[in-house]
Design an enzyme around this catalytic site. Structure first.
Site, mmCIF file in Angstrom:
data_model
loop_
_atom_site.group_PDB
_atom_site.id
_atom_site.type_symbol
_atom_site.label_atom_id
_atom_site.label_comp_id
_atom_site.label_asym_id
_atom_site.label_seq_id
_atom_site.Cartn_x
_atom_site.Cartn_y
_atom_site.Cartn_z
ATOM 1 C CB CYS A 66 -0.921 0.108 1.206
ATOM 2 S SG CYS A 66 -2.033 -1.284 1.408
ATOM 3 C CD GLU A 83 14.876 -12.638 -12.025
ATOM 4 O OE1 GLU A 83 14.449 -13.285 -11.070
ATOM 5 O OE2 GLU A 83 14.533 -11.457 -12.246
ATOM 6 C CE LYS A 128 11.313 -10.240 -13.331
ATOM 7 N NZ LYS A 128 12.269 -10.232 -12.234
ATOM 8 C CE LYS A 179 10.457 -2.654 -7.605
ATOM 9 N NZ LYS A 179 10.899 -3.701 -8.533
ATOM 10 C CD1 TRP A 195 -0.766 -5.898 -3.735
ATOM 11 C CD2 TRP A 195 -0.739 -6.705 -1.644
ATOM 12 N NE1 TRP A 195 -0.447 -7.236 -3.799
ATOM 13 C CE2 TRP A 195 -0.431 -7.757 -2.536
ATOM 14 C CE3 TRP A 195 -0.796 -6.979 -0.283
ATOM 15 C CZ2 TRP A 195 -0.154 -9.048 -2.102
ATOM 16 C CZ3 TRP A 195 -0.524 -8.284 0.149
ATOM 17 C CH2 TRP A 195 -0.202 -9.296 -0.758
ATOM 18 C CG HIS A 253 16.579 -36.512 -12.847
ATOM 19 N ND1 HIS A 253 16.945 -37.818 -12.664
ATOM 20 C CD2 HIS A 253 17.709 -35.845 -13.179
ATOM 21 C CE1 HIS A 253 18.250 -37.945 -12.856
ATOM 22 N NE2 HIS A 253 18.741 -36.762 -13.173
ATOM 23 C CD GLU A 263 7.789 -10.896 -11.146
ATOM 24 O OE1 GLU A 263 8.823 -10.861 -11.842
ATOM 25 O OE2 GLU A 263 7.618 -10.182 -10.154
ATOM 26 C CG ASN A 306 2.149 0.280 3.926
ATOM 27 O OD1 ASN A 306 1.840 -0.865 3.656
ATOM 28 N ND2 ASN A 306 3.380 0.744 3.795
ATOM 29 N N GLY A 307 0.040 -1.675 6.128
ATOM 30 C CA GLY A 307 0.521 -2.660 7.093
ATOM 31 C C GLY A 307 -0.603 -3.587 7.510
ATOM 32 N NE ARG A 357 4.557 1.634 -0.366
ATOM 33 C CZ ARG A 357 5.611 1.144 0.275
ATOM 34 N NH1 ARG A 357 6.815 1.273 -0.241
ATOM 35 N NH2 ARG A 357 5.472 0.527 1.429
HETATM 36 C C1 F6R Z 1 10.246 -10.163 -8.920
HETATM 37 C C2 F6R Z 1 10.179 -9.310 -7.769
HETATM 38 C C3 F6R Z 1 10.000 -9.946 -6.426
HETATM 39 C C4 F6R Z 1 11.006 -9.334 -5.442
HETATM 40 C C5 F6R Z 1 10.756 -9.874 -4.034
HETATM 41 C C6 F6R Z 1 11.791 -9.365 -3.049
HETATM 42 O O1 F6R Z 1 10.382 -9.426 -10.086
HETATM 43 O O2 F6R Z 1 10.275 -8.126 -7.861
HETATM 44 O O3 F6R Z 1 10.131 -11.332 -6.490
HETATM 45 O O4 F6R Z 1 12.286 -9.654 -5.880
HETATM 46 O O5 F6R Z 1 9.491 -9.502 -3.609
HETATM 47 O O6 F6R Z 1 11.771 -7.979 -2.974
HETATM 48 P P1 F6R Z 1 12.970 -7.159 -2.372
HETATM 49 O O7 F6R Z 1 14.150 -7.377 -3.249
HETATM 50 O O8 F6R Z 1 12.510 -5.741 -2.377
HETATM 51 O O9 F6R Z 1 13.211 -7.706 -0.997
#
Ligand code: F6R
Length: 617
Positions: free
Chosen positions: A2, A490, A494, A612, A75, A513, A497, A101-102, A27
């Site tokens: 949030c 990774e 990506k 984020k 969020w 396997h 997501e 937020n929380g 956020r």
């Molecule tokens: C993927 C992504 C998330 C963050 C994860 C950790 O693209 O952004 O998987 O990597 O939520 O976030 P941080 O690095 O901010 O602790």
């Protein structure tokens, strides 16, 4: 998660709050709302959807004038995203208004207590409980708003960044934080104040900001300034005003269609910024204050434990290879969320490295606290300066990637790998596990990475064409070996997501396997097959896929011949040392997921259900 924004001062609050919320949408973006005091009364407008939906709604609903206001982009945690659950929330009397937020973990028992005293609730949120608790305290104890907030927060278990005001005393806003970030921008002459989850909403108005620490609250009074105190013991705290180092340009799209694309293209510069001043090739040294000052701890470490989540966890996996390979230090990489709950063995001679772009991830923060309580030395690798993880760590190194706004992490990943590589090289040199010529070669190659990333970015058109071929499939496989196994993970993350296509990353040799059963003529398989990375073995894996009719997209070293003959498509990256290859092989995978998501018309920068910074566990 949030985002919260507030304003108190001589200007119209509405445009400041709306523009601020747009900057904080990374956020959370499932609903949004605003509360304004228009000189005579409180006006609230809120809606499910994005800030743009809120603008449409408030056009019809409220007058949009007023010099005091608070806004929120959500969020959802408690209660589905809908109009009623959106913030701001009002107290039963309609006098007090809050954004939050929380999570208030004990909200259910507090709610029952309030219900028994006649309070009613419209929403399913924990936040509406908090504002009524504040109202209840204020009435019962006959205290001012600041005191009521303080008493109420002392009854709360959970995490919060809040802003509250009373429509009968709108010249005062009360804010508080525990576990969720909160910045206060201070206008020139201290005659206006901005409140936000980070500084981006007020960058064009002021460069002076105060960051509240955990367990601090502030009463902000128009014309009278800020008073900060500790929530638990009421002691006053000195106001420490920081000068902000970021500028507006860094948080705008700069001509790109999406933040993600901008951030992918920023990687050459971001990587350079990460090693600038630390890598001194002419003197053949690496200098990082956080490492130098704690060299003994690193050198005497029984092992390094890396904790992180998501993409940062993948950077941790790359680091495991490089630390063990170059510095010969045993490394374990853990999901922070698992580590904190599994009663891990942590010794005083363990070094814990916590990796986090935002520096606010709740699970990573909790893992740090656990390690510290067992006496381990904690080193933070964060991007956001002054973030909770950066502050909670014993020492650390920033990645200097600049603000990352696209929800899918790109430049954060490559700069995390860069920092971790610098640390591994520095320790390898100190331990004597790398020869002087190998060390120099690493420095030289590292300095060439930004140019090589630029070269890798030139494959954009080719990647776009490949994306058009595969955009409608339902599944993808990503395979890599050694240093490029985490890159496969990774790449798959990506794609999942932002395009919502199911994808799995696997070590290439693991394919037989299990995952090999998935392969048929409809399955695209991205195989990272760079020259030095067990090349022949990966080529054998490609043969195995080929004989099962899978479609192969090979990520290969420039000039490759063998994979080209077998693969349906190839994407070239420049040659480099194997240990540095993730910095290059990641680039086409980012672009592939980006283009597929754009072609599918997905919201690239704000994918569904994500946020984020994950400040809830
Ligand atoms: C993927 C992504 C998330 C963050 C994860 C950790 O693209 O952004 O998987 O990597 O939520 O976030 P941080 O690095 O901010 O602790």
């Amino acid at each position: 998660m949030c985002g919260i924004v507030g304003y108190i001062g001589p200007r119209e609050a509405y445009p400041i709050i709306i523009e601020g919320l747009k900057r904080l949408e990374y956020r959370g973006y499932d609903s949004a709302g605003i509360a304004l005091f228009d000189g005579t009364d409180l006006k609230v407008s809120k809606t499910k959807g994005k800030v743009a939906d809120l603008e449409d709604r408030s056009d019809k609903e409220i007058s949009k004038t007023g010099n005091v206001g608070i806004g929120h982009t959500r969020w959802a945690t408690h209660g589905v995203p809908n109009d009623v659950n959106s913030h701001p929330h009002l107290s039963n009397s309609g006098d007090l208004v809050i954004i939050h937020n929380g999570i208030i973990e004990n909200y259910e028992s507090l709610k029952q207590e309030l219900i028994s005293r006649g309070y009613t609730f419209k929403s399913d949120t924990d936040t509406e409980v908090l504002i009524n608790l504040i109202e209840d305290v204020k009435k019962k104890e006959n205290v001012k708003l600041g005191k009521a907030v303080q008493i109420a927060l002392n009854q709360v278990i959970g995490a919060y960044a809040i802003a509250v005001f009373d429509k009968n005393k709108p010249e005062e806003v009360v804010v508080a934080r525990l576990g969720s970030p909160l910045a206060i921008g201070i206008g020139e002459n201290e005659d206006e104040f901005f409140i936000a989850s980070d500084a981006s909403p007020f960058l064009e108005y002021t460069k002076n900001a105060v960051y509240l620490e955990d367990e601090e609250m502030a009463v902000i009074r128009f014309h009278k300034g800020i008073k900060i105190r500790k929530i638990h013991d009421d002691s006053l705290v000195d106001t420490y005003v920081q000068e902000l180092q970021i500028n507006l340009e860094q948080i705008e799209k700069g001509g790109y269609d999406h933040f993600m694309l901008k951030e992918i293209h920023e990687q050459p510069k971001a990587i350079k910024d990460t090693y600038r001043g630390r890598l001194r090739r002419n003197d053949a040294i690496i200098k990082m204050a956080g490492v130098e000052d704690n060299m003994k701890k690193f050198l005497n470490a029984n092992r390094i434990i890396i904790v992180a989540c998501g993409t940062s966890w993948h950077a941790g996996l790359v680091a495991e290879y490089i630390f063990e390979d170059l510095a010969r230090i045993p490394v374990e990489v853990e999901y922070a969320s698992e580590f904190r709950y599994r009663n891990p063995v942590i010794r005083e001679d363990d070094v814990l490295i916590a990796i986090s772009q935002s520096g606010e991830t709740a699970d990573t923060l909790a893992a740090i606290k656990l390690a510290k309580s067992k006496g381990a030395f904690v080193f933070g690798v964060c991007n956001v300066v002054g973030s909770s993880i950066a502050r909670e760590s014993d020492a650390g190194a920033y990645t200097h990637a600049g603000p990352e706004i696209g929800v899918a992490s790109t430049k954060a990943f490559t700069t995390q790998i860069t920092v971790l590589t610098l640390i591994a090289l520095r320790l390898a040199r100190a331990k004597g596990t790398i020869s002087s010529s190998d060390f120099r070669q690493h420095l030289l190659e590292l300095e060439m990475i930004p140019k090589k990333v630029e070269k890798a970015l030139e494959s954009d058109e080719n990647i776009k064409k490949i994306s058009a071929v595969y955009k409608d499939v339902s599944n993808f496989l990503y395979l890599g070996r050694g240093y490029n196994f985490p890159v496969a993970l990774e790449g798959a993350l990506k794609l999942k997501e932002i395009s919502y296509i199911h994808a799995e990353g696997y070590p290439a040799a693991e394919m037989k396997h299990g995952p090999i059963a998935l392969i048929d003529e409809n399955m695209p398989i991205v195989v990272i097959a760079t020259k030095k990375g067990h090349y022949e073995k990966v080529v054998s894996n490609i043969q195995e896929i080929k004989s099962r009719k899978g479609k192969i997209i090979g990520i290969v070293t420039e000039g490759d011949v063998q994979v080209k003959q077998l693969a349906d498509h190839v994407i070239e990256v420049p040659e480099t040392l194997e240990s540095l290859s993730p910095l290059l092989t990641t680039i086409p995978l980012q672009l592939l997921s980006y283009h597929i998501a754009v072609m599918l018309d997905k919201n690239v920068d704000q994918p569904r259900n994500l946020a984020k910074s994950v400040t809830v566990e």
